[in-house]
Design a protein around this motif. Sequence first.
Motif, PDB file in Angstrom:
ATOM      1  N   VAL A 426       0.846  -1.222  -0.153  1.00  0.00           N
ATOM      2  CA  VAL A 426      -0.142   0.077  -0.058  1.00  0.00           C
ATOM      3  C   VAL A 426       0.882   1.279   0.072  1.00  0.00           C
ATOM      4  O   VAL A 426       0.608   2.142  -0.712  1.00  0.00           O
ATOM      5  N   THR A 427       1.788   1.384   0.675  1.00  0.00           N
ATOM      6  CA  THR A 427       2.500   2.485   1.398  1.00  0.00           C
ATOM      7  C   THR A 427       3.539   2.889   0.143  1.00  0.00           C
ATOM      8  O   THR A 427       4.480   2.217  -0.215  1.00  0.00           O
ATOM      9  N   PRO A 428       3.589   4.166  -0.619  1.00  0.00           N
ATOM     10  CA  PRO A 428       4.912   4.543  -1.456  1.00  0.00           C
ATOM     11  C   PRO A 428       5.807   4.832  -0.595  1.00  0.00           C
ATOM     12  O   PRO A 428       5.840   5.523   0.552  1.00  0.00           O
ATOM     13  N   LEU A 429       7.200   4.285  -0.777  1.00  0.00           N
ATOM     14  CA  LEU A 429       8.340   4.313   0.275  1.00  0.00           C
ATOM     15  C   LEU A 429       9.195   5.368  -0.146  1.00  0.00           C
ATOM     16  O   LEU A 429       9.455   5.536  -1.451  1.00  0.00           O
ATOM     17  N   LYS A 430       9.783   6.097   0.958  1.00  0.00           N
ATOM     18  CA  LYS A 430      10.905   7.310   0.596  1.00  0.00           C
ATOM     19  C   LYS A 430      12.025   6.580   1.477  1.00  0.00           C
ATOM     20  O   LYS A 430      11.743   6.599   2.795  1.00  0.00           O
ATOM     21  N   PRO A 431      12.807   6.274   1.018  1.00  0.00           N
ATOM     22  CA  PRO A 431      14.042   5.865   1.343  1.00  0.00           C
ATOM     23  C   PRO A 431      14.643   6.718   2.495  1.00  0.00           C
ATOM     24  O   PRO A 431      14.731   7.824   2.423  1.00  0.00           O
ATOM     25  N   GLY A 432      14.478   6.209   3.780  1.00  0.00           N
ATOM     26  CA  GLY A 432      15.177   7.000   5.044  1.00  0.00           C
ATOM     27  C   GLY A 432      13.678   7.422   5.953  1.00  0.00           C
ATOM     28  O   GLY A 432      13.967   7.785   7.080  1.00  0.00           O
ATOM     29  N   SER A 433      12.625   7.220   5.405  1.00  0.00           N
ATOM     30  CA  SER A 433      11.595   7.547   6.127  1.00  0.00           C
ATOM     31  C   SER A 433      10.769   6.207   6.719  1.00  0.00           C
ATOM     32  O   SER A 433      10.554   5.475   5.833  1.00  0.00           O
ATOM     33  N   ALA A 434      10.355   6.143   7.884  1.00  0.00           N
ATOM     34  CA  ALA A 434       9.458   4.922   8.275  1.00  0.00           C
ATOM     35  C   ALA A 434       8.116   5.135   7.593  1.00  0.00           C
ATOM     36  O   ALA A 434       7.027   4.465   8.065  1.00  0.00           O
ATOM     37  N   THR A 435       7.796   6.213   7.018  1.00  0.00           N
ATOM     38  CA  THR A 435       6.656   6.578   6.417  1.00  0.00           C
ATOM     39  C   THR A 435       5.636   6.926   7.528  1.00  0.00           C
ATOM     40  O   THR A 435       5.636   7.766   8.000  1.00  0.00           O
ATOM     41  N   PHE A 436       4.458   5.845   7.612  1.00  0.00           N
ATOM     42  CA  PHE A 436       3.349   6.424   8.266  1.00  0.00           C
ATOM     43  C   PHE A 436       3.007   5.570   9.644  1.00  0.00           C
ATOM     44  O   PHE A 436       3.188   4.386   9.716  1.00  0.00           O
ATOM     45  N   PRO A 437       2.334   6.309  10.546  1.00  0.00           N
ATOM     46  CA  PRO A 437       1.800   5.355  11.679  1.00  0.00           C
ATOM     47  C   PRO A 437       0.926   4.231  11.268  1.00  0.00           C
ATOM     48  O   PRO A 437       0.128   4.325  10.196  1.00  0.00           O
ATOM     49  N   LEU A 438       0.948   3.040  11.913  1.00  0.00           N
ATOM     50  CA  LEU A 438       0.116   1.936  11.387  1.00  0.00           C
ATOM     51  C   LEU A 438      -1.300   2.378  11.963  1.00  0.00           C
ATOM     52  O   LEU A 438      -1.718   3.005  12.492  1.00  0.00           O
ATOM     53  N   PRO A 439      -2.174   1.651  11.130  1.00  0.00           N
ATOM     54  CA  PRO A 439      -3.815   1.820  11.683  1.00  0.00           C
ATOM     55  C   PRO A 439      -3.643   1.546  13.111  1.00  0.00           C
ATOM     56  O   PRO A 439      -3.495   0.692  13.678  1.00  0.00           O
ATOM     57  N   GLY A 440      -4.805   2.461  13.830  1.00  0.00           N
ATOM     58  CA  GLY A 440      -4.850   2.515  15.106  1.00  0.00           C
ATOM     59  C   GLY A 440      -3.912   2.932  15.943  1.00  0.00           C
ATOM     60  O   GLY A 440      -3.760   3.056  17.347  1.00  0.00           O
ATOM     61  N   ILE A 441      -2.846   3.734  15.434  1.00  0.00           N
ATOM     62  CA  ILE A 441      -1.793   4.195  16.330  1.00  0.00           C
ATOM     63  C   ILE A 441      -1.573   5.642  16.119  1.00  0.00           C
ATOM     64  O   ILE A 441      -1.579   6.240  14.884  1.00  0.00           O
ATOM     65  N   ASP A 442      -1.967   6.445  16.926  1.00  0.00           N
ATOM     66  CA  ASP A 442      -2.256   7.858  17.111  1.00  0.00           C
ATOM     67  C   ASP A 442      -0.814   8.659  17.433  1.00  0.00           C
ATOM     68  O   ASP A 442      -0.603   9.247  18.275  1.00  0.00           O
ATOM     69  N   ALA A 443       0.142   8.414  16.388  1.00  0.00           N
ATOM     70  CA  ALA A 443       1.452   9.031  16.558  1.00  0.00           C
ATOM     71  C   ALA A 443       1.341  10.720  16.254  1.00  0.00           C
ATOM     72  O   ALA A 443       0.704  11.052  15.221  1.00  0.00           O
ATOM     73  N   LYS A 444       1.905  11.470  17.255  1.00  0.00           N
ATOM     74  CA  LYS A 444       1.892  12.709  16.867  1.00  0.00           C
ATOM     75  C   LYS A 444       3.405  13.582  17.180  1.00  0.00           C
ATOM     76  O   LYS A 444       3.986  13.066  17.991  1.00  0.00           O
ATOM     77  N   ILE A 445       3.666  14.483  16.399  1.00  0.00           N
ATOM     78  CA  ILE A 445       4.792  15.172  16.618  1.00  0.00           C
ATOM     79  C   ILE A 445       4.469  16.544  17.275  1.00  0.00           C
ATOM     80  O   ILE A 445       3.655  17.233  16.960  1.00  0.00           O
ATOM     81  N   VAL A 446       5.077  16.741  18.541  1.00  0.00           N
ATOM     82  CA  VAL A 446       4.660  18.055  19.116  1.00  0.00           C
ATOM     83  C   VAL A 446       5.941  18.753  19.852  1.00  0.00           C
ATOM     84  O   VAL A 446       6.892  18.063  19.861  1.00  0.00           O
ATOM     85  N   ASP A 447       5.653  19.790  20.541  1.00  0.00           N
ATOM     86  CA  ASP A 447       6.693  20.654  21.036  1.00  0.00           C
ATOM     87  C   ASP A 447       6.549  20.350  22.537  1.00  0.00           C
ATOM     88  O   ASP A 447       5.806  19.562  23.082  1.00  0.00           O
ATOM     89  N   GLU A 448       7.553  21.037  23.296  1.00  0.00           N
ATOM     90  CA  GLU A 448       7.750  20.970  24.659  1.00  0.00           C
ATOM     91  C   GLU A 448       6.362  21.069  25.491  1.00  0.00           C
ATOM     92  O   GLU A 448       6.022  20.561  26.553  1.00  0.00           O
ATOM     93  N   ALA A 449       5.441  22.010  24.794  1.00  0.00           N
ATOM     94  CA  ALA A 449       3.902  22.105  25.291  1.00  0.00           C
ATOM     95  C   ALA A 449       2.825  21.116  24.911  1.00  0.00           C
ATOM     96  O   ALA A 449       1.789  21.261  25.517  1.00  0.00           O
ATOM     97  N   GLY A 450       3.310  20.163  24.006  1.00  0.00           N
ATOM     98  CA  GLY A 450       2.414  19.162  23.472  1.00  0.00           C
ATOM     99  C   GLY A 450       1.617  19.831  22.563  1.00  0.00           C
ATOM    100  O   GLY A 450       0.812  19.048  21.948  1.00  0.00           O
TER     101      GLY A 450
END
Length: 638
Positions: A426-450
Amino acid sequence: MGFSFFYTLAIVFFPSEDFRKEANVKNSTLFEEAAQDREAFWAKQAECLDWFKPWDQVLDWKPPYAKWFVGGKLNACYNCLDRHMGTSTQNKTALIWEGERGEEKSITYEELYAEVNQFSQALKKLGIRKGDKVAIYLPMIPEAVVAMLSCARIGAVHTVVFAGFSAESLKDRMVDAEAKLLITADGGFRKGKLLPLKEMADQALKAVPTVQNVVVVRHTQQPIALTSGRDHWYDHLIGEAPTECPPESMDAEDELFILYTSGTTGKPKGIVHTTGGYLVGATMTTQWVFDAKPSDIYWCTADVGWITGHSYVAYGPLANGMTQLLYEGAPDFPERNRFWKLIEKYGVTILYTAPTAIRTFMKWGEEWPQGCDLSSLRLLGSVGEPINPEAWAWYHQHIGGGRCPIVDTWWQTETGSIMISPIPGVTPLKPGSATFPLPGIDAKIVDEAGQPQTSGYLTIASPWPSMLRGVHRDPARYEKTYWKNGSYFTGDGAKLDEDGYFWLMGRVDDVINVSGHRLGTMEIESALVDHRSVAEAAAIAIPHPIKGQTIVAFVTPKEKASFQPGFEEELKLHVAQIIGSFAKPERIIFINDLPKTRSGKIMRRLLRDIAEGRVAGDTTTLADPSVMEQIKAKYQED
Ligand code: 7RM
């Protein structure tokens, strides 16, 4: 700016139509279902297992404590073995084992089932009951898998200690876990040498009063000492044991295992995983990410001593009835083509290994894989650290023949199963990137304050089934280390690109990664100052072309005499004795004083500046800024 330049240049590899057509996951339906109702989604996934009793509630979330599949009853070993009996998997090969010297062994699911039943009975006879902790200190042999499954069968909690760990590390883990029994071997093989496992175990056991019995697998046949009344040969126990041992009915939230991992202090944490959620995670991710098929010959090169060996050697593949290869030995024994010879010989279809190994193979040259037939391979995986695009491209071309998708899988001991990864059809690959969170995984990138950002800390904002349930005997550490603003804090930095791809940037704390082995700088420092001649020590990691990172230590000795030439080697050996030889610093620099703030904090950042040849950052907070010049001179002179 430099970074976005780097990733917008990346070429995108789309899944081939051939791969997609046959894949377990062919489209984005799973993602959509999960996004609509996460709990309902996980409840549906949990049906992949055989439950003795269904759960009453999918999730009970009292942050930061989660219970999944509340009230459900099951057994992990039953799901890996019993349920395959009477199906076409029964007579299928479960494990193909090859030793370094070329010994071979192949075990069907039925044979594995029989041996696990017998060993479970043997453990019971030695007094092991539900909830007891059992330490496992074994090389990569089928008995390691048998031992884990047998514990799971009777409800004992295993704690596997990597055979590369020293006696001291084994002792610490057994003490912390209050292990009642130890399963080890007479020895192991590595690069033609014998590993004295039993000797190390004996040494460790001197300080572990809770261990009452030791089971010894006969493997190398090297002479060893047995302590009568305490030590038992594995084969004798098996020979005497009844052939059936009913699986214990376990609560979904009963502990399955404890696995120690490094954190930011000198003391490793006992990460606790439970039965139901963990097994759902390991089983489903094996189907999605590795596209598990009955016809596959799967090979994960990780040792069972690490989480990868738990989820993607022991539990995930067996729950899916896969055939897998176990290899006990080095990749360059007798020659640098050993891995490729194994793939050719057994027709391996899926290879899951670490970037540090790939970079080593790159260094050895493509002539080694080129001399072997790797056409059986259809899927490649990577784990343990970020894979640099050069290594990705080499792996893709020289191992995958340009036709195999690469799944770059990001996850941790704590997460239990893969969290961010491509799904190969399914997922188009970009070398060096783990791409996307799997289904059901709520990954977020945040700063110190969330607050959500495109660059910052990687967090998981909602609970997931295979998440850790705690740190053994240290709830405060669990709460403090992992939970910030109601989210799980991974300790990794990450960036999002304009297509929403995740790029992992390495640790943001004092955890380092040497050849895929996770270590804390504090652990190394504690080992160094443990030496009688060391006053103070600071360990840092610097980038290394093969290992990813390598350790440089700065040490202030207690006495002048310690500056003698042999001392550096002696100290390195000391670290090897305390932790294991993979933790040996590459260089030790002896100095009179460390760069410290007025409050006494060692400024490792400044040491990294020196080691990486940068102009040192702000030194104004140092108690004595002149130490920087001395350290720099010393660093360049050695
Ligand atoms: C599975 C495992 C966890 C740490 C983690 C990261 C790093 C692992 C990747 C990765 C970038 C990856 N468990 N890490 N996989 N970084 N891309 N695909 O390794 O507990 O031993 O280590 O490893 O820093 O936090 S672990």
